[in-house]
Design an enzyme around this catalytic site. Structure first.
Site, short mmCIF file in Angstrom:
data_model
loop_
_atom_site.label_atom_id
_atom_site.label_comp_id
_atom_site.label_asym_id
_atom_site.label_seq_id
_atom_site.Cartn_x
_atom_site.Cartn_y
_atom_site.Cartn_z
N CYS A 185 -26.10 13.13 -18.55
CA CYS A 185 -24.99 13.85 -17.92
C CYS A 185 -24.46 14.91 -18.87
CB CYS A 185 -23.90 12.86 -17.53
SG CYS A 185 -22.49 13.67 -16.75
N CYS B 203 -20.73 15.44 -18.73
CA CYS B 203 -19.91 14.39 -19.35
C CYS B 203 -19.93 14.52 -20.87
CB CYS B 203 -20.44 12.99 -19.02
SG CYS B 203 -20.87 12.72 -17.32
N ASP B 204 -21.10 14.79 -21.43
CA ASP B 204 -21.28 14.68 -22.89
C ASP B 204 -21.48 16.01 -23.60
OD1 ASP B 204 -21.21 11.95 -22.46
OD2 ASP B 204 -23.37 11.80 -22.19
#
Ligand code: NAP
Length: 305
Positions: free
Chosen positions: A131, A134-135
């Site tokens: 992701c 997300c990261d």
């Protein structure tokens, strides 16, 4: 007894819930993590009709939840362990409770596929990610790589290029599968280097990702790339464990549903990315959700009066 139990709180499930409550059906929705499903992990949504300006995935997801709740949808954050679908009354089993319902809508979505490399699992969260949105921010001024050639990989590479000092985009063929508009953005980005005809052989590092070994499939040449973040974006696999052995599925686990979202079991409907279909998009998932509820409503009228 409920009229409809929806399993999954992505756009398919939330749309189904919205339609159900608006039609006065006694409905609950189970979600295991957070609302929005894969949309919630998307950086920017620019192809959903009506949203003229791009909207972030988390904001879009919050709007979906708000919209469904506005009609009174009850959302329970709980894991569903089993569905029991033989007989007129269906059952949905969680850790603590068994819920009875006339119909079930399975909208459990899909998750990112894994490459199956050594250390891929071990280094998940230590340099390996599925992701980028997300990261990605953890990799400011670092070197990263994205594997894949579809829309997700192209979007991820472009997103990462905002933060990372360099992004390798590694694709096994000499042509992308993703949308032309996304290809163009990637190909002209100065921080993104595309490695065509290239596969990843292994992940390198002691405690965390320190690099990868790649092989050019045309020349056979192998190369070590030093990097900190390794993002896998090679497609999706359906979250269909609940339906195994109970509903008809494709060999790779997508649930088979017809145009009315009927599955092979009467009273059980399917919607969204877990359904076998040619186009997986937010707008088609929303459409599936609406159709599933209308079909469930019709089924209840015909079978329960
Ligand atoms: P996808 O379209 O299935 O593409 C997967 C990519 O990964 C392909 O390029 C494929 O290569 C490559 N790949 C698959 N297995 C691999 C392996 N083992 N090793 C190396 N490469 C591998 O998946 P996606 O990009 O996640 O998209 C999934 C669906 O969501 C699609 O329908 C897509 O259109 C949709 N989506 C839409 C948007 C948007 O509209 N903005 C954004 C994201 C996703 P080959 O090309 O050689 O097969």
């Amino acid at each position: 007894m409920k009229d409809i139990i929806i399993i999954g709180g992505g756009i398919a499930g939330l749309t189904a819930g919205m339609y159900a409550k608006r039609a006065g059906m006694d409905t609950i929705l189970f979600e295991r993590m957070f609302p929005g499903g894969q949309a919630a992990t998307t950086y920017s949504i620019e192809n959903y009709p009506g949203f003229v300006e791009p909207i972030s995935g988390p904001d879009f997801s919050m709007k979906l939840e708000e919209h469904a709740r506005k009609f009174g949808l009850e959302i329970l954050y709980d894991d569903v362990n089993e569905i029991i679908v033989d007989g007129d009354v269906k059952k949905v089993v969680t850790d603590g409770q068994v819920y009875e319902t006339r119909t079930i809508i399975l909208a459990t979505g899909a998750s990112p596929k894994e490459l199956g490399l050594n250390k891929e699992d071990l280094f998940r969260g230590r340099g390996v990610s599925y992701c980028a949105t997300c990261d990605g921010t953890f990799y400011k001024d670092r070197v990263t790589a994205v594997v894949g050639g579809g829309d997700t990989a192209l979007e991820d590479a472009y997103f990462l290029a905002q933060y990372a000092s360099k992004v390798y985009l590694i694709h096994r063929r000499d042509q992308f599968r993703g949308l032309k508009i996304l290809q163009d953005r990637v190909l002209k980005h100065e921080k993104i280097e595309v490695l065509w005809d290239t596969v990843v052989e292994s992940i390198l590092g002691e405690e965390q990702v320190e690099g990868i070994e790649v092989r050019n499939v045309k020349t056979g040449q192998t190369t070590r790339l030093d990097l900190d973040g390794f993002f896998v974006a090679i497609g999706i696999k359906p979250n269909s464990e609940l339906a195994k052995g109970k509903l008809d599925m494709t060999p790779d686990g997508f649930i088979i549903g017809d145009e009315s979202m009927n599955t092979s079991v009467p009273g059980v409907f399917v919607a969204g990315d877990v359904r076998y279909k040619p186009v997986w998009q937010l707008v088609t998932a929303a459409s599936d959700g609406a159709i599933a509820t209308l079909s469930a409503q019709r089924y209840i009228m015909e079978n329960f009066g």
